[in-house]
Write a protein that holds these residues in place. Structure first.
Motif, PDB file in Angstrom:
ATOM      1  N   LEU A   1       0.834  -1.198   0.000  1.00  0.00           N
ATOM      2  CA  LEU A   1       0.000   0.000   0.000  1.00  0.00           C
ATOM      3  C   LEU A   1       0.868   1.248   0.000  1.00  0.00           C
ATOM      4  CD1 LEU A   1      -2.749   1.404   0.233  1.00  0.00           C
ATOM      5  CD2 LEU A   1      -2.583   1.159   2.720  1.00  0.00           C
ATOM      6  N   GLU A   2       2.000   1.162   0.680  1.00  0.00           N
ATOM      7  CA  GLU A   2       2.902   2.320   0.719  1.00  0.00           C
ATOM      8  C   GLU A   2       3.421   2.633  -0.675  1.00  0.00           C
ATOM      9  OE1 GLU A   2       7.314   3.059   2.516  1.00  0.00           O
ATOM     10  OE2 GLU A   2       5.761   2.328   3.939  1.00  0.00           O
ATOM     11  N   ARG A   3       3.771   1.585  -1.471  1.00  0.00           N
ATOM     12  CA  ARG A   3       4.262   1.820  -2.825  1.00  0.00           C
ATOM     13  C   ARG A   3       3.160   2.370  -3.724  1.00  0.00           C
ATOM     14  NH1 ARG A   3       6.775  -3.183  -1.761  1.00  0.00           N
ATOM     15  NH2 ARG A   3       5.122  -4.267  -2.949  1.00  0.00           N
TER      16      ARG A   3
ATOM     17  N   LEU B   1       0.569   9.517  -5.602  1.00  0.00           N
ATOM     18  CA  LEU B   1       0.812  10.908  -5.248  1.00  0.00           C
ATOM     19  C   LEU B   1       1.894  11.540  -6.113  1.00  0.00           C
ATOM     20  CD1 LEU B   1       0.580  10.622  -1.334  1.00  0.00           C
ATOM     21  CD2 LEU B   1      -1.104  11.602  -2.915  1.00  0.00           C
ATOM     22  N   SER B   2       2.833  10.712  -6.584  1.00  0.00           N
ATOM     23  CA  SER B   2       3.912  11.274  -7.404  1.00  0.00           C
ATOM     24  C   SER B   2       3.461  11.550  -8.830  1.00  0.00           C
ATOM     25  CB  SER B   2       5.113  10.319  -7.416  1.00  0.00           C
ATOM     26  OG  SER B   2       4.732   9.067  -8.002  1.00  0.00           O
ATOM     27  N   THR B   3       2.495  10.751  -9.323  1.00  0.00           N
ATOM     28  CA  THR B   3       2.048  10.933 -10.701  1.00  0.00           C
ATOM     29  C   THR B   3       0.931  11.970 -10.823  1.00  0.00           C
ATOM     30  OG1 THR B   3       0.539   9.051 -10.400  1.00  0.00           O
ATOM     31  CG2 THR B   3       2.703   8.600 -11.384  1.00  0.00           C
ATOM     32  N   SER B   4      -0.179  11.736 -10.105  1.00  0.00           N
ATOM     33  CA  SER B   4      -1.331  12.642 -10.237  1.00  0.00           C
ATOM     34  C   SER B   4      -1.462  13.617  -9.076  1.00  0.00           C
ATOM     35  CB  SER B   4      -2.624  11.817 -10.354  1.00  0.00           C
ATOM     36  OG  SER B   4      -2.827  11.040  -9.179  1.00  0.00           O
TER      37      SER B   4
ATOM     38  N   LEU C   1       5.429  10.953   1.938  1.00  0.00           N
ATOM     39  CA  LEU C   1       3.975  10.797   1.999  1.00  0.00           C
ATOM     40  C   LEU C   1       3.335  11.584   3.144  1.00  0.00           C
ATOM     41  CD1 LEU C   1       3.676   6.921   1.404  1.00  0.00           C
ATOM     42  CD2 LEU C   1       3.435   8.751  -0.277  1.00  0.00           C
ATOM     43  N   ARG C   2       4.091  12.075   4.089  1.00  0.00           N
ATOM     44  CA  ARG C   2       3.535  12.602   5.334  1.00  0.00           C
ATOM     45  C   ARG C   2       2.592  13.787   5.115  1.00  0.00           C
ATOM     46  NH1 ARG C   2       2.693  15.566   9.324  1.00  0.00           N
ATOM     47  NH2 ARG C   2       3.276  17.345   8.048  1.00  0.00           N
TER      48      ARG C   2
END
Length: 704
Positions: free
Chosen positions: A616-618, A624-627, A664-665
Motif C-alpha cells: 500500500l505504501e508503494r 501521489l507522485s504521478t497525479s 507521503l507525510r
C-alpha cells in the motif's frame, strides 16, 4: 339576531338619555304635588346629596369650562329638585311633626340631632352661617365671575372669529377645523351667558332656603299648638329641630353645587384639571415651603402655643420642600444634558461616514444566552471570566504564543442556556450549559444511569447528563467525570482554540512573538526577518505547525532551522520567490521531532504506532507522485483501514499515530486529519533513533 338585539340596546340607551330630562321634571312636580312617605324622602335626600357631590367632582376634573357645558342646565334642575324636596319635606313636617323627631324620615332626623347635637339654637346658627357663606361669598363671587367672563367673551368674539378666518385664508387650518373653532367660540360665549343667569338661581335658592326655614318654624308653632294641643315649648322644640334638619339637608348640597359653579367659572383653561393646577402651582417653589416651615417653627416655639401641631406641620413642609428641591435639581441637570445630547445627535446625523463607523470582526468571540450572563458578568464575579484568563495563559505556555483576547457578549437570539464560539465572526462551536447544575460525562464503560437530562459533551461528543448538585457525589462514585457549567464552556473553548490554533496566529501575533524573542536575541531576529525570510513566509510556516497542533514554544529551534535551510531552499527555487514553504515545514518538523514525539508518547517507553503495509505504501507513493491525488476507491479503502486501526489503537490504550515515509507525510496528514481529527501523522525522520518503535497496527495488512 345578535345585530337586532344590539340595535335594541342602542335604541334603548338613546331613549333613556332623551327621557332623562322629562322624567326629572315629572319627579319635581310629583314631589311638589303628591304627599311622599318618609322612606321615599330619605331616598330623594340621599340622591340630592350624591348628585351634588358628583357635580362638584365633575367640575373639579374638567380641563376647560366647555368640558362641562351642560352645567347651567344641571344647576337649574338641581335647584328645582332641592326646592321640590323643601316643599315635600315641609308638608311632611307640618302634617306629622307632632309624632316625634323621626316623623319626616331618618335623614332629616340625623341632620337635626347628629350634626347640631339636638340643640335647635345651635342648628339655627349653623344654618344661618351656611346661608351666609353660600349667599354672600360663593354665589356672589361665582355670579360676578360669570358676569365678567360673559362680558369679556362677547367682547372677544369678533377678534377670535377674525383670527380663525385669517388662519383659514392662510391655509393653516382646514374648513372643518375652522368650523369647529367657530362653534367653540360661540359655545363659550353662550356658556358664560348661561352661567351668569344660572348663578341667579343659586342666589335665589339661598334666599328661599332662609325664608322657608322661618316659615316652617312659624307654621310648625301654629300647627303644633293650635291643632295638636302641644305646649308652645314642645312645639317650638320639635318643629324647630325638624325645620333645622330639613334646612341643613337642603343647604349642604346647595353649598356643594355653588362651590362647583365657582370652580367652573373661576378656572383658567389649561391641559390640567383644578387639582393638578393647584398642586403643580401651589407647591412649585421649594423656597415657599422652606419659608412657611420656618414661620411655623418660630410660632411653635412660642410659649403656650400648640407645639406639636406647629412643629409637626413645619417638619412636613420642610421635608416636602427638600424633596422638591432635589427633584428640581435633577430635572435641571437632565435639561442641561439634553442640548448636548441633541447637538451630538444632530452632529452624528449630519456627519459623513468615516472609518470609525467600520466595526472590525473579533478574532475570537464567545456569545452567551441570557441565563449564562452570570458566568461572564464582572459584577456577579463570573467564574468563567477567571477560567478564560487562566485558559489563555495555559494556551500561551503550551503552544508558544499569546492568543487573541476572547470578546464576550450576550446574544438574545440564542436560547437562554446556549452559547456559541466564533472565530473571525464565524461559528466554530455551539453548546448548552445549565448554571447551577453539573455535567456528568461518561468517559466510557459506565453502566449506571443518572436522574438528569441526557446530553452530549460539547467538546468531545461523549454521552453525558446534566444533574443537580445533590447527585454530584453519586455520579462521581459511579465513574462519571463531573464538571460545572463554567468548566464545560471553558473546556469546549480550549479544545477549539487548540484545533484552530493556526487561524489564531495572525501577522500581529507573529510580530509580537519576534519582538518578545528580540529582547533576548536581537541580532538573531534582525538576521531572520526580513533578510532571510519574509514575515509572511514565517507566519505560513508557524501556521503549518499549529495546523497539526504542534507547539511552537521551541521557537529558537524553528528560527535556527529557518536560518540554516532557507537560503539553500531559496537558491534551489528557480522562480526567485524564496524557499518552498512545504520543504521548509518538513525540515522544521524534523528539527522539532523530539518535541513532537514527546507530545504523542510521553516518557521514554517504546512507541506503539500504526504503519502502512509495504504494498500500500508503494501504491500511495506512485499515486501521489504521478497525479498528486488518490483515486476514490483507493481513498475509501485507505480511510476505512485507517479508521479500524485507530479504533484498535485506542482500545488498547495506545496513541492513534501513523508513521509514514517523509515523502507521503504531508499529503496523508492533510487527508487523514480531515476525516479523523484525533489522528497523528509522523514521518520516519521525525522520530529519534533513540526511541524504540513497535508497529501494533497495519493499514492494508495485519499487525506485526
Amino acid at each position: 339576531m345578535n345585530g337586532f338585539i344590539a340595535l335594541l340596546r342602542n335604541n334603548g340607551a338613546q331613549h333613556a338619555r332623551v327621557l332623562a330630562g322629562p322624567i326629572l321634571i315629572l319627579m319635581v312636580l310629583a314631589m311638589m304635588i303628591l304627599p311622599l312617605p318618609p322612606f321615599i324622602l330619605d331616598l330623594l335626600f340621599t340622591f340630592n346629596i350624591s348628585l351634588a357631590v358628583m357635580i362638584l367632582l365633575v367640575a373639579m376634573f374638567t380641563k376647560k369650562p366647555l368640558d362641562f357645558a351642560a352645567f347651567p342646565a344641571v344647576l337649574l334642575f338641581a335647584t328645582l329638585l332641592r326646592l321640590a324636596l323643601n316643599v315635600a319635606s315641609t308638608r311632611v313636617v307640618l302634617l306629622h311633626g307632632h309624632k316625634g323627631p323621626d316623623a319626616a324620615g331618618q335623614v332629616i332626623e340625623a341632620f337635626g340631632h347628629f350634626l347640631v347635637g339636638g340643640n335647635f339654637a345651635v342648628g339655627i346658627v349653623v344654618f344661618i352661617i351656611l346661608v351666609i357663606i353660600n349667599f354672600v361669598v360663593i354665589t356672589k363671587g361665582a355670579g360676578r365671575i360669570a358676569e365678567v367672563g360673559a362680558r369679556f367673551t362677547l367682547d372677544a368674539m369678533p377678534g377670535k372669529q377674525m383670527a380663525i378666518d385669517a388662519d383659514l385664508n392662510a391655509g393653516l387650518v382646514g374648513e372643518d377645523e375652522a368650523r369647529r373653532r367657530r362653534s367653540e367660540v360661540a359655545q363659550e360665549a353662550e356658556f358664560y351667558g348661561s352661567m351668569d343667569g344660572a348663578s341667579k338661581f343659586v342666589r335665589g335658592d339661598a334666599v328661599a332656603g332662609l325664608l322657608i326655614m322661618v316659615i316652617n318654624i312659624i307654621g310648625g308653632l301654629i300647627v303644633g299648638v293650635a291643632q295638636h294641643g302641644l305646649s308652645f315649648a314642645d312645639a317650638g322644640h320639635v318643629y324647630t329641630l325638624l325645620t333645622i334638619g330639613d334646612g341643613l339637608v337642603a343647604q349642604i348640597p346647595a353649598l356643594v353645587i355653588s362651590t362647583a359653579a365657582g370652580v367652573v367659572v373661576s378656572r383658567v383653561a389649561t391641559d390640567q384639571d383644578v387639582g393638578q393646577q393647584m398642586v403643580s402651582q401651589l407647591f412649585a417653589n421649594p423656597a415657599v415651603l422652606f419659608i412657611t416651615s420656618g414661620i411655623l417653627t418660630a410660632m411653635g416655639l412660642i410659649p403656650n402655643m400648640p407645639h406639636v401641631a406647629f412643629l409637626l406641620l413645619a417638619a412636613i413642609l420642610g421635608g416636602a420642600g427638600w424633596l422638591l428641591f432635589k427633584r428640581q435639581q435633577s430635572e435641571r441637570a437632565l435639561k442641561a444634558q439634553e442640548p448636548h445630547k441633541a447637538q451630538a445627535a444632530v452632529e452624528a446625523a449630519a456627519a459623513e461616514a468615516s472609518w470609525d463607523d467600520v466595526a472590525l470582526v473579533d478574532p475570537l468571540g464567545l456569545e452567551v444566552g441570557y441565563r449564562l450572563i452570570s458566568l461572564v458578568d464582572h459584577a456577579q464575579n463570573g467564574e468563567l471570566l477567571h477560567r478564560i484568563r487562566s485558559l489563555r495563559k495555559k494556551f500561551a505556555q503550551d503552544m508558544g504564543f499569546l492568543p487573541p483576547v476572547v470578546h464576550i457578549r450576550d446574544n438574545l437570539e440564542l436560547k437562554p442556556n446556549d452559547y456559541r464560539i466564533l472565530l473571525s465572526g464565524v461559528e466554530i462551536g455551539r453548546g448548552v450549559a445549565t448554571p447551577g447544575q453539573w455535567l456528568a460525562i461518561d468517559p466510557g464503560g459506565v453502566q449506571a444511569k443518572l436522574p438528569g437530562t441526557p446530553t452530549t459533551d460539547p467538546a468531545f461528543g461523549l454521552p453525558a447528563f446534566w444533574v443537580d448538585a445533590t447527585v454530584r457525589e453519586q455520579a462521581q462514585v459511579a465513574g462519571y467525570t463531573v464538571v460545572d457549567a463554567g468548566t464545560v464552556v471553558a473546556t469546549h473553548l480550549n479544545h477549539l482554540m487548540h484545533r484552530h490554533g493556526a487561524h489564531l496566529l495572525g501577522r500581529q501575533e507573529v510580530q509580537q512573538l519576534l519582538d518578545h524573542i528580540g529582547k533576548e536575541a536581537p541580532k538573531l531576529i534582525e538576521d531572520l526577518v526580513p533578510k532571510t525570510v519574509s514575515l509572511t513566509l514565517l507566519q505560513k510556516l508557524l501556521r503549518g505547525l499549529l495546523d497539526e497542533e504542534v507547539s511552537i514554544r521551541d521557537v529558537r529551534s524553528i528560527i535556527d532551522t529557518v536560518a540554516e535551510h532557507a537560503p539553500r531552499l531559496a537558491a534551489l527555487n528557480p522562480n526567485g520567490t524564496g524557499p518552498d514553504p512545504g520543504e521548509l515545514l518538513a525540515l522544521t518538523r524534523v528539527a522539532l521531532g523530539r518535541a513532537i514525539t514527546q507530545q504523542w508518547f510521553p516518557g521514554e517507553g517504546e512507541l506503539r504506532v500504526i504503519a502502512l503495509e509495504a504494498r500500500l505504501e508503494r501504491v500511495l507513493a506512485q499515486a501521489l507522485s504521478t497525479s498528486g491525488a488518490l483515486e476514490p476507491g483507493l481513498a475509501e479503502t485507505l480511510l476505512a483501514d485507517t479508521d479500524r486501526a485507530v479504533k484498535a489503537q485506542e482500545a488498547n490504550g495506545d496513541a492513534p499515530v501513523v508513521v509514514v515515509p517523509a515523502a507521503l507525510r504531508v499529503s496523508l496528514a492533510r487527508f487523514l486529519r480531515h476525516h479523523i481529527p484525533q489522528i497523528g501523522v509522523l514521518s520516519n525522520s521525525e522520530i529519534s533513533d533513540e526511541r524504540m518503535l513497535r508497529v501494533t497496527s497495519l493499514i492494508g495488512g495485519a499487525a506485526t
